[in-house]
Scaffold this motif. Structure first.
Motif, PDB file in Angstrom:
ATOM      1  N   GLN A  91     -16.970  61.384 -36.034  1.00 57.18           N
ATOM      2  CA  GLN A  91     -15.938  61.573 -35.020  1.00 57.18           C
ATOM      3  C   GLN A  91     -16.427  62.489 -33.908  1.00 57.18           C
ATOM      4  O   GLN A  91     -16.124  62.277 -32.731  1.00 57.18           O
ATOM      5  N   ARG A  92     -17.207  63.506 -34.249  1.00 54.81           N
ATOM      6  CA  ARG A  92     -17.772  64.393 -33.229  1.00 54.81           C
ATOM      7  C   ARG A  92     -18.762  63.638 -32.342  1.00 54.81           C
ATOM      8  O   ARG A  92     -18.817  63.872 -31.125  1.00 54.81           O
ATOM      9  N   VAL A  93     -19.541  62.747 -32.920  1.00 53.29           N
ATOM     10  CA  VAL A  93     -20.460  61.929 -32.122  1.00 53.29           C
ATOM     11  C   VAL A  93     -19.668  61.045 -31.160  1.00 53.29           C
ATOM     12  O   VAL A  93     -20.036  60.888 -29.987  1.00 53.29           O
ATOM     13  N   ALA A  94     -18.558  60.459 -31.646  1.00 59.18           N
ATOM     14  CA  ALA A  94     -17.724  59.624 -30.777  1.00 59.18           C
ATOM     15  C   ALA A  94     -17.162  60.444 -29.618  1.00 59.18           C
ATOM     16  O   ALA A  94     -17.076  59.965 -28.477  1.00 59.18           O
ATOM     17  N   ILE A  95     -16.776  61.684 -29.891  1.00 59.49           N
ATOM     18  CA  ILE A  95     -16.273  62.558 -28.830  1.00 59.49           C
ATOM     19  C   ILE A  95     -17.398  62.911 -27.859  1.00 59.49           C
ATOM     20  O   ILE A  95     -17.206  62.913 -26.637  1.00 59.49           O
ATOM     21  N   ALA A  96     -18.593  63.191 -28.383  1.00 61.20           N
ATOM     22  CA  ALA A  96     -19.740  63.504 -27.525  1.00 61.20           C
ATOM     23  C   ALA A  96     -20.065  62.326 -26.612  1.00 61.20           C
ATOM     24  O   ALA A  96     -20.375  62.506 -25.428  1.00 61.20           O
ATOM     25  N   ARG A  97     -19.986  61.121 -27.152  1.00 52.16           N
ATOM     26  CA  ARG A  97     -20.257  59.928 -26.330  1.00 52.16           C
ATOM     27  C   ARG A  97     -19.222  59.794 -25.211  1.00 52.16           C
ATOM     28  O   ARG A  97     -19.547  59.446 -24.080  1.00 52.16           O
ATOM     29  N   ALA A  98     -17.946  60.081 -25.530  1.00 55.53           N
ATOM     30  CA  ALA A  98     -16.914  60.023 -24.491  1.00 55.53           C
ATOM     31  C   ALA A  98     -17.157  61.072 -23.416  1.00 55.53           C
ATOM     32  O   ALA A  98     -16.949  60.817 -22.226  1.00 55.53           O
ATOM     33  N   LEU A  99     -17.616  62.270 -23.822  1.00 57.99           N
ATOM     34  CA  LEU A  99     -17.862  63.339 -22.857  1.00 57.99           C
ATOM     35  C   LEU A  99     -19.107  63.103 -22.010  1.00 57.99           C
ATOM     36  O   LEU A  99     -19.270  63.735 -20.961  1.00 57.99           O
ATOM     37  N   ALA A 100     -19.978  62.201 -22.449  1.00 54.60           N
ATOM     38  CA  ALA A 100     -21.252  61.989 -21.765  1.00 54.60           C
ATOM     39  C   ALA A 100     -21.076  61.595 -20.306  1.00 54.60           C
ATOM     40  O   ALA A 100     -21.905  61.927 -19.459  1.00 54.60           O
ATOM     41  N   VAL A 101     -19.999  60.888 -20.000  1.00 59.41           N
ATOM     42  CA  VAL A 101     -19.800  60.401 -18.635  1.00 59.41           C
ATOM     43  C   VAL A 101     -18.930  61.346 -17.803  1.00 59.41           C
ATOM     44  O   VAL A 101     -18.498  61.009 -16.716  1.00 59.41           O
ATOM     45  N   GLU A 102     -18.657  62.543 -18.354  1.00 59.60           N
ATOM     46  CA  GLU A 102     -17.879  63.568 -17.664  1.00 59.60           C
ATOM     47  C   GLU A 102     -16.509  63.037 -17.236  1.00 59.60           C
ATOM     48  O   GLU A 102     -16.157  63.015 -16.054  1.00 59.60           O
TER      49      GLU A 102
END
Length: 328
Positions: free
Chosen positions: A148-159
């Motif tokens: 779930q943290r990886v999924a959140i990190a991926r969402a944050l990647a595009v700012e």
């Protein structure tokens, strides 16, 4: 500032309408969307993400109609509004490492060198509380909380400016839930994120969301400040949801009316379950109106606040469903 809004949206699968004339605004604070399974929460989220076109009504991104955005506008929308789904194991490609999943998002929306992408992936993983070495692992090699943290990190990647969180903690055990909620609070504060939190967990919205809307059978039955909805609900359905939550050291949950009954086809949709239903509820569909600082679609909202609230109001901090106490 309103980032994303539904205005009079009706959604259908084939000839069956499942969301009826819903209006909802998501601003820079946290907004909750509460309801039981089958209430239409995820269907509404699909429309807000541009994945489903309304039968009627409008979804707006900023001041514009989402359906009328051109190619550049839709690209900007996909960058600014990012989803985080319920189960990280389903949201991540099992063939890709965590680093590759995040890199894919970076490649789509940003021009970076290979070294810059590698450094950015490491920084994003660290930002969500993971060891950057986890970038080499595939989803089956990680725990549920790590996925779930990886999924959140991926969402944050595009700012992004806004996260649409669809039951982001329901697939996790309670100790991991607490850590994910802490993470979401911190990220919202540090990155200035807005978010729409879709959940059945009243304690989660009590902790994260300033305002909330309650959905029953595809209709918003109550909306307003979250803590008011949780401590002094004005709609019998909101009251029933709150009373169904177990309390640590308290009495067993109480059932209100016929909890198994489907929505009524005429009059008030909730009347077949409602302990306060009268003839007017059978004959006239209630419209949302202002009642003590919130909007309620109930003919007897004032009586819910007085007669049904004869017992002491429950504080969400007494509820045993969430791993950490909601904050006022």
């Amino acid at each position: 500032m309103t980032l994303l809004a539904a205005e009079g949206v009706t959604l259908a699968y084939g000839t069956t309408a499942v969301v009826h004339d819903v209006s909802l605004a998501v601003d820079e604070g946290g907004v909750g969307l509460i309801g039981e399974s089958g209430s239409g929460k995820t269907t509404l989220a699909r429309a807000l993400l541009g994945l489903m076109r309304p039968r009627s009504g409008v979804v707006r991104y900023g001041a514009g109609d989402l359906a009328g955005l051109g190619r550049a506008g839709r690209a900007e929308f996909r960058r600014a509004v990012q989803p985080v789904f319920q189960d990280g194991s389903e949201a991540l490609d099992p063939r890709m490492t965590a680093g590759a999943s995040i890199t894919e998002a970076l490649t789509t929306h940003h021009r970076m060198s290979r070294a810059e992408r590698r450094d950015r992936v490491a920084a994003l993983l660290a930002d969500v509380g993971l060891d950057p070495a986890l970038a080499a692992r595939r989803p089956h090699e990680m725990s549920g909380g790590q996925r779930q943290r990886v999924a959140i990190a991926r969402a944050l990647a595009v700012e992004p400016r806004l996260l649409v969180l669809d039951e982001p903690t329901s697939a996790l055990d309670v100790t991991v839930q607490a850590r994910i909620l802490d993470l979401l609070e911190r990220l919202a504060a540090e990155h200035g994120l807005g978010y729409l939190l879709i959940t059945h967990n009243l304690g989660v919205v009590g902790r994260l969301c300033r305002t909330s809307s309650v959905l029953f059978a595809g209709r918003v039955v109550e909306s307003g400040p979250t803590m008011e909805l949780l401590t002094r609900p004005a709609h019998p359905y909101t009251r029933a949801l709150r009373d169904a939550v177990p309390r640590l050291g308290g009495e067993p949950p109480r059932a209100a009316g016929r909890t198994e009954a489907a929505a009524a086809a005429t009059g008030c949709p909730f009347r077949l379950r409602c302990p306060l239903a009268v003839d007017r509820c059978r004959e006239e569909t209630p419209q949302a109106r202002e009642v003590e600082g919130r909007k309620v679609a109930c003919h007897r909202a004032e009586e819910v606040l007085t007669t049904l609230a004869s017992s002491a109001p429950r504080d969400p901090r007494d509820e045993g469903e969430t791993p950490d106490a909601p904050r006022q």
